[in-house]
Design a protein around this motif. Sequence first.
Motif, PDB file in Angstrom:
ATOM      1  N   TRP A  56       0.905  -1.205  -0.066  1.00 53.54           N
ATOM      2  CA  TRP A  56       0.093  -0.019  -0.184  1.00 53.54           C
ATOM      3  C   TRP A  56       0.593   1.216   0.124  1.00 53.54           C
ATOM      4  O   TRP A  56       0.640   2.321  -0.851  1.00 53.54           O
ATOM      5  N   ILE A  57       1.936   1.294   0.777  1.00 54.73           N
ATOM      6  CA  ILE A  57       2.995   2.329   0.919  1.00 54.73           C
ATOM      7  C   ILE A  57       3.446   2.660  -0.406  1.00 54.73           C
ATOM      8  O   ILE A  57       3.714   3.756  -1.048  1.00 54.73           O
ATOM      9  N   MET A  58       4.010   1.479  -0.946  1.00 53.18           N
ATOM     10  CA  MET A  58       4.643   1.718  -2.258  1.00 53.18           C
ATOM     11  C   MET A  58       3.697   2.146  -3.308  1.00 53.18           C
ATOM     12  O   MET A  58       3.997   2.991  -4.320  1.00 53.18           O
ATOM     13  N   HIS A  59       2.451   1.777  -3.431  1.00 52.56           N
ATOM     14  CA  HIS A  59       1.405   2.148  -4.452  1.00 52.56           C
ATOM     15  C   HIS A  59       1.159   3.602  -4.116  1.00 52.56           C
ATOM     16  O   HIS A  59       1.116   4.619  -5.192  1.00 52.56           O
ATOM     17  N   HIS A  60       1.136   4.060  -2.925  1.00 52.67           N
ATOM     18  CA  HIS A  60       0.680   5.251  -2.499  1.00 52.67           C
ATOM     19  C   HIS A  60       1.920   6.144  -3.073  1.00 52.67           C
ATOM     20  O   HIS A  60       1.577   7.199  -3.689  1.00 52.67           O
ATOM     21  N   LEU A  61       2.885   5.895  -2.741  1.00 51.04           N
ATOM     22  CA  LEU A  61       4.216   6.626  -3.150  1.00 51.04           C
ATOM     23  C   LEU A  61       4.422   6.680  -4.636  1.00 51.04           C
ATOM     24  O   LEU A  61       4.564   7.867  -5.343  1.00 51.04           O
ATOM     25  N   ALA A  62       4.043   5.628  -5.265  1.00 47.39           N
ATOM     26  CA  ALA A  62       4.245   5.597  -6.858  1.00 47.39           C
ATOM     27  C   ALA A  62       3.233   6.370  -7.526  1.00 47.39           C
ATOM     28  O   ALA A  62       3.284   7.275  -8.495  1.00 47.39           O
ATOM     29  N   SER A  63       2.120   6.449  -6.872  1.00 45.36           N
ATOM     30  CA  SER A  63       0.950   7.316  -7.643  1.00 45.36           C
ATOM     31  C   SER A  63       0.897   8.780  -7.272  1.00 45.36           C
ATOM     32  O   SER A  63       0.494   9.621  -7.823  1.00 45.36           O
ATOM     33  N   ASN A  64       1.757   9.106  -6.230  1.00 44.00           N
ATOM     34  CA  ASN A  64       1.861  10.620  -5.865  1.00 44.00           C
ATOM     35  C   ASN A  64       3.106  11.272  -6.037  1.00 44.00           C
ATOM     36  O   ASN A  64       3.619  12.201  -5.692  1.00 44.00           O
ATOM     37  N   MET A  65       4.117  10.501  -6.841  1.00 47.94           N
ATOM     38  CA  MET A  65       5.337  11.289  -7.415  1.00 47.94           C
ATOM     39  C   MET A  65       4.949  12.300  -8.356  1.00 47.94           C
ATOM     40  O   MET A  65       3.915  12.378  -8.787  1.00 47.94           O
ATOM     41  N   MET A  66       6.018  13.191  -8.335  1.00 46.83           N
ATOM     42  CA  MET A  66       6.097  14.351  -9.136  1.00 46.83           C
ATOM     43  C   MET A  66       5.925  14.025 -10.511  1.00 46.83           C
ATOM     44  O   MET A  66       6.760  12.801 -10.835  1.00 46.83           O
ATOM     45  N   PRO A  67       5.257  14.475 -11.414  1.00 50.72           N
ATOM     46  CA  PRO A  67       5.245  14.028 -12.851  1.00 50.72           C
ATOM     47  C   PRO A  67       6.277  14.048 -13.610  1.00 50.72           C
ATOM     48  O   PRO A  67       6.681  13.066 -14.393  1.00 50.72           O
ATOM     49  N   GLY A  68       7.338  14.914 -13.234  1.00 52.19           N
ATOM     50  CA  GLY A  68       8.863  14.929 -13.886  1.00 52.19           C
ATOM     51  C   GLY A  68       9.734  13.736 -13.336  1.00 52.19           C
ATOM     52  O   GLY A  68      10.759  13.812 -13.901  1.00 52.19           O
TER      53      GLY A  68
END
Length: 128
Positions: free
Chosen positions: A106-118
């Motif tokens: 869940w944490i990895m998914h959350h971090l991956a989905s909220n990364m900065m677009p660049g």
Amino acid sequence: MSNETAAHDHAHDEHEEVIHFKLGGYLTGFAVAAIMTAIPFWIAMAHPIGNAVVAASIVVAFAVAQILVQTVAFLHVNARAQGGWTLVAYVFTAVLLLIIVGGSLWIMHHLASNMMPGATNDAPGRGF
């Protein structure tokens, strides 16, 4: 003489708690474990299922089932063994694993989905 009888009765009671297992039970457990290894191996090597997520889910389900089969067939963990405390320890371990693995995913998914677009690999100008 009553002390000897009491000691003998106590020793006899301890032996009654021990569950005796036969060779047939071990062979059945081995056969089921071997089949539960061969099927996921076939799924991984022959690719009979087109969807990778479904195939991985089936392989994981077989892995969990095989853990249960080996725990019962070879480690003799059941509700009767040691008054059920061994089973309680296994259930507690399973709950902890689910919390740790599920929380990490869940944490990895959350971090991956909220990364900065660049910062993702699909950004223009990146050679990946």
